[in-house]
Write an enzyme that holds these catalytic residues in place. Structure first.
Site, PDB file in Angstrom:
ATOM      1  N   HIS A  37       9.331 -26.527   0.752  1.00 23.43           N
ATOM      2  CA  HIS A  37       8.638 -27.646   0.113  1.00 23.43           C
ATOM      3  C   HIS A  37       7.472 -27.173  -0.745  1.00 23.43           C
ATOM      4  CE1 HIS A  37      10.770 -30.758   2.520  1.00 23.43           C
ATOM      5  NE2 HIS A  37      11.002 -29.684   3.240  1.00 23.43           N
TER       6      HIS A  37
ATOM      7  N   LYS B 149     -13.910   0.201  -3.512  1.00 19.72           N
ATOM      8  CA  LYS B 149     -14.906   0.525  -2.480  1.00 19.72           C
ATOM      9  C   LYS B 149     -16.116   1.213  -3.113  1.00 19.72           C
ATOM     10  CE  LYS B 149     -11.589   1.175   1.275  1.00 19.72           C
ATOM     11  NZ  LYS B 149     -10.949   2.133   2.133  1.00 19.72           N
TER      12      LYS B 149
ATOM     13  N   GLU C 139       0.820  -1.217   0.000  1.00 20.59           N
ATOM     14  CA  GLU C 139       0.000   0.000   0.000  1.00 20.59           C
ATOM     15  C   GLU C 139       0.847   1.258   0.000  1.00 20.59           C
ATOM     16  OE1 GLU C 139      -3.024   0.049   3.070  1.00 20.59           O
ATOM     17  OE2 GLU C 139      -4.408  -1.019   1.752  1.00 20.59           O
TER      18      GLU C 139
HETATM   19  O1  PA5 Z   1      -3.134   1.572   5.796  1.00 21.43           O
HETATM   20  C1  PA5 Z   1      -4.291   1.963   5.747  1.00 21.43           C
HETATM   21  O2  PA5 Z   1      -4.618   3.133   5.981  1.00 21.43           O
HETATM   22  C2  PA5 Z   1      -5.410   0.987   5.429  1.00 21.43           C
HETATM   23  O3  PA5 Z   1      -4.959  -0.293   5.195  1.00 21.43           O
HETATM   24  C3  PA5 Z   1      -6.410   0.959   6.575  1.00 21.43           C
HETATM   25  O4  PA5 Z   1      -5.758   0.548   7.740  1.00 21.43           O
HETATM   26  C4  PA5 Z   1      -7.590   0.037   6.292  1.00 21.43           C
HETATM   27  O5  PA5 Z   1      -8.197   0.372   5.070  1.00 21.43           O
HETATM   28  C5  PA5 Z   1      -8.614   0.117   7.410  1.00 21.43           C
HETATM   29  O6  PA5 Z   1      -9.054   1.429   7.565  1.00 21.43           O
HETATM   30  P1  PA5 Z   1      -9.862   1.901   8.849  1.00 21.43           P
HETATM   31  O7  PA5 Z   1      -8.970   1.791  10.030  1.00 21.43           O
HETATM   32  O8  PA5 Z   1     -10.235   3.313   8.556  1.00 21.43           O
HETATM   33  O9  PA5 Z   1     -11.051   1.004   8.979  1.00 21.43           O
END
Ligand code: PA5
Length: 457
Positions: A331, A446, A310
């Site tokens: 393995h 989303k 990310e």
């Molecule tokens: O790194 C990030 O910001 C994302 O992976 C969030 O942690 C994830 O989408 C969850 O978001 P939230 O804590 O708002 O539910």
């Protein structure tokens, strides 16, 4: 504190022509990347969009606050809230996804007994922990609801979402809250004692938590989801498991100190980021395998998968992370790592000390399985031979590896690993001119999911 160290075979580096490059060219850029990483902290403001650098000073700030006034510190508040819930329940469902989930799971798998949830209460640090709200999987949700109901023991919920609007977590919270309210005979005061929310200062989850009058902990501003493991997002589940929060933060603070002080060539963070970067851009090794040589660090690998994907998977760039656990995956993935496409850099996570008493290979009368030549050897020796043998095999085929040597697996080392990997990822972002914060690319799925769901009704 004994720090993690990075071992890279000099002959290997020279063969790949990395030392010269490292010292003469990348060195200055790495120094600049460090400076930029540190200056992000100074230039952060609540208005600074897509800038989440406050994970960096966070460990020292929390430790300082705790030493200065322990009664009023965030660490004490987290411990008290965890204790309040632990006193009420036997089982806790932790709801969260991505950065609001992976770190807590990594901590549990690394630092707790591998069979934690199966142990009697007096041999666990706290209630059993179950992770949900990280999917919309019907059967695992239903199975957990049934388990909780059939156990008939008191249970509670920790719901973690910075935005408070993530659909998977929000929907799971509705589902589990309804079941909890039912289990508590709709007694609002009991429900309030069995729910804790960890969320941003405003938003839907905060409103709901206020309505329930349950304890709420803040996800601090300036720290993004995947950088938030050392905030209440990871610390509350850690405290519920009976883990020690101070060494976790001390480990991270020790890495910060090292990162700020040490020159390129002796700096764990800069050297790791630099070598990964050079192997990727000069030699096209775009797949980054994190190979843990112990089972407890698999979930840490998944946490790192998210961090790298990310943070750097943007603008057509960013290496692809893969988590492996050896010797198990020798393995399965081993064949490909040894002879497949030459696009992989393997980083081994190697333990220097195991936590438990050594397991020995027994002697067997008549030696029916022919293994008596190993009798009396410790599993640790077998593991060391596997690490060395595998590295030698990779060398033989000119496939590069780095070793991250871990003193052991405990809270302090986990704190180090988290901070080291977060810093290295940010530094690498600077090297490839990618903003490591934010994840604009996940918006589209989303929006599509919401549109599809809305148009179906
Ligand atoms: O790194 C990030 O910001 C994302 O992976 C969030 O942690 C994830 O989408 C969850 O978001 P939230 O804590 O708002 O539910």
């Amino acid at each position: 504190m004994e720090l993690i160290s990075l071992a890279a075979d000099n002959a290997l580096l020279q063969r790949w022509d990395l030392r010269r490059e490292h010292l003469y060219r990348l060195g200055a850029r790495l120094e600049q990347a460090r400076e930029d990483t540190l200056s992000d902290v100074r230039r952060w403001s609540p208005e600074a969009a897509d800038l989440d650098p406050l994970f960096l000073p966070w460990p020292e700030e929390r430790l300082q606050e705790h030493r200065h006034d322990p009664a009023d510190s965030l660490l004490t508040q987290i411990r008290q809230i965890a204790q309040g819930l632990a006193d009420e329940v036997e089982n806790v469902v932790v709801l969260g996804i991505g950065g609001s989930y992976m770190g807590a799971r990594a901590l549990m798998e690394a630092c707790c007994d591998p069979y934690y949830n199966l142990l009697p209460r007096d041999r666990r640090g706290g209630p059993r922990l179950f992770f949900e709200g990280n999917n919309v999987d019907n059967d695992s949700t239903r199975a957990l609801l049934e388990y909780l109901h059939q156990q008939g023991e008191p249970w509670g919920i920790v719901v973690i979402s910075k935005s408070g609007t993530t659909l998977e977590t929000a929907v799971a919270f509705r589902v589990f809250l309804e079941a909890l309210q039912h289990a508590c005979g709709h007694h609002a005061a009991t429900v309030a004692k069995r729910v804790v929310a960890v969320t941003g200062r405003s938003g839907a989850l905060r409103r709901l938590a206020d309505q329930l009058q349950c304890p709420v902990l803040d996800v601090p501003e300036g720290i993004g989801g995947r950088f938030s493991v050392l905030t209440p997002v990871g610390l509350l589940p850690a405290a519920l498991l009976g883990l020690d929060l101070v060494p976790l933060l001390e480990g991270a603070a020790a890495v910060n100190h090292h990162f700020r002080q040490m020159p390129v060539g002796e700096n764990l963070v800069l050297d790791y980021a630099g070598l990964c970067h050079l192997w990727e851009v000069r030699w096209g090794l775009t797949v980054r395998v994190l190979a843990s040589w112990c089972k407890q660090l698999e979930a840490l690998g998944f946490w790192y998968d998210q961090l790298l994907s990310e943070s750097l998977g943007k603008e057509g760039q960013g290496a692809t992370p893969v988590t492996a656990v050896n010797t198990r995956d020798l393995h399965s993935r081993g064949q490909q790592h040894q002879q497949g496409r030459r696009d992989k850099l393997i980083t081994n996570l190697v333990l220097r000390r195991w936590r438990r008493e050594p397991v020995l290979v027994p002697q067997l009368e008549d030696d029916p399985d022919g293994l008596n030549w190993l009798a009396g050897r410790e599993l640790e020796q077998l593991m060391q031979a596997a690490v060395r043998g595998t590295n030698q095999a990779y060398r033989h085929d000119d496939r590069p590896t780095l070793d991250l040597l871990l003193p052991q697996v405990d809270e302090a080392v986990l704190g180090q690993l988290f901070q080291m990997m977060m810093l290295a990822t940010v530094v690498e972002g600077k090297l490839i001119d990618v903003n490591p914060y934010g994840q604009p690319g996940v918006k589209l799925y989303k929006e599509n999911m919401q549109r599809i769901l809305r148009s179906e009704t």
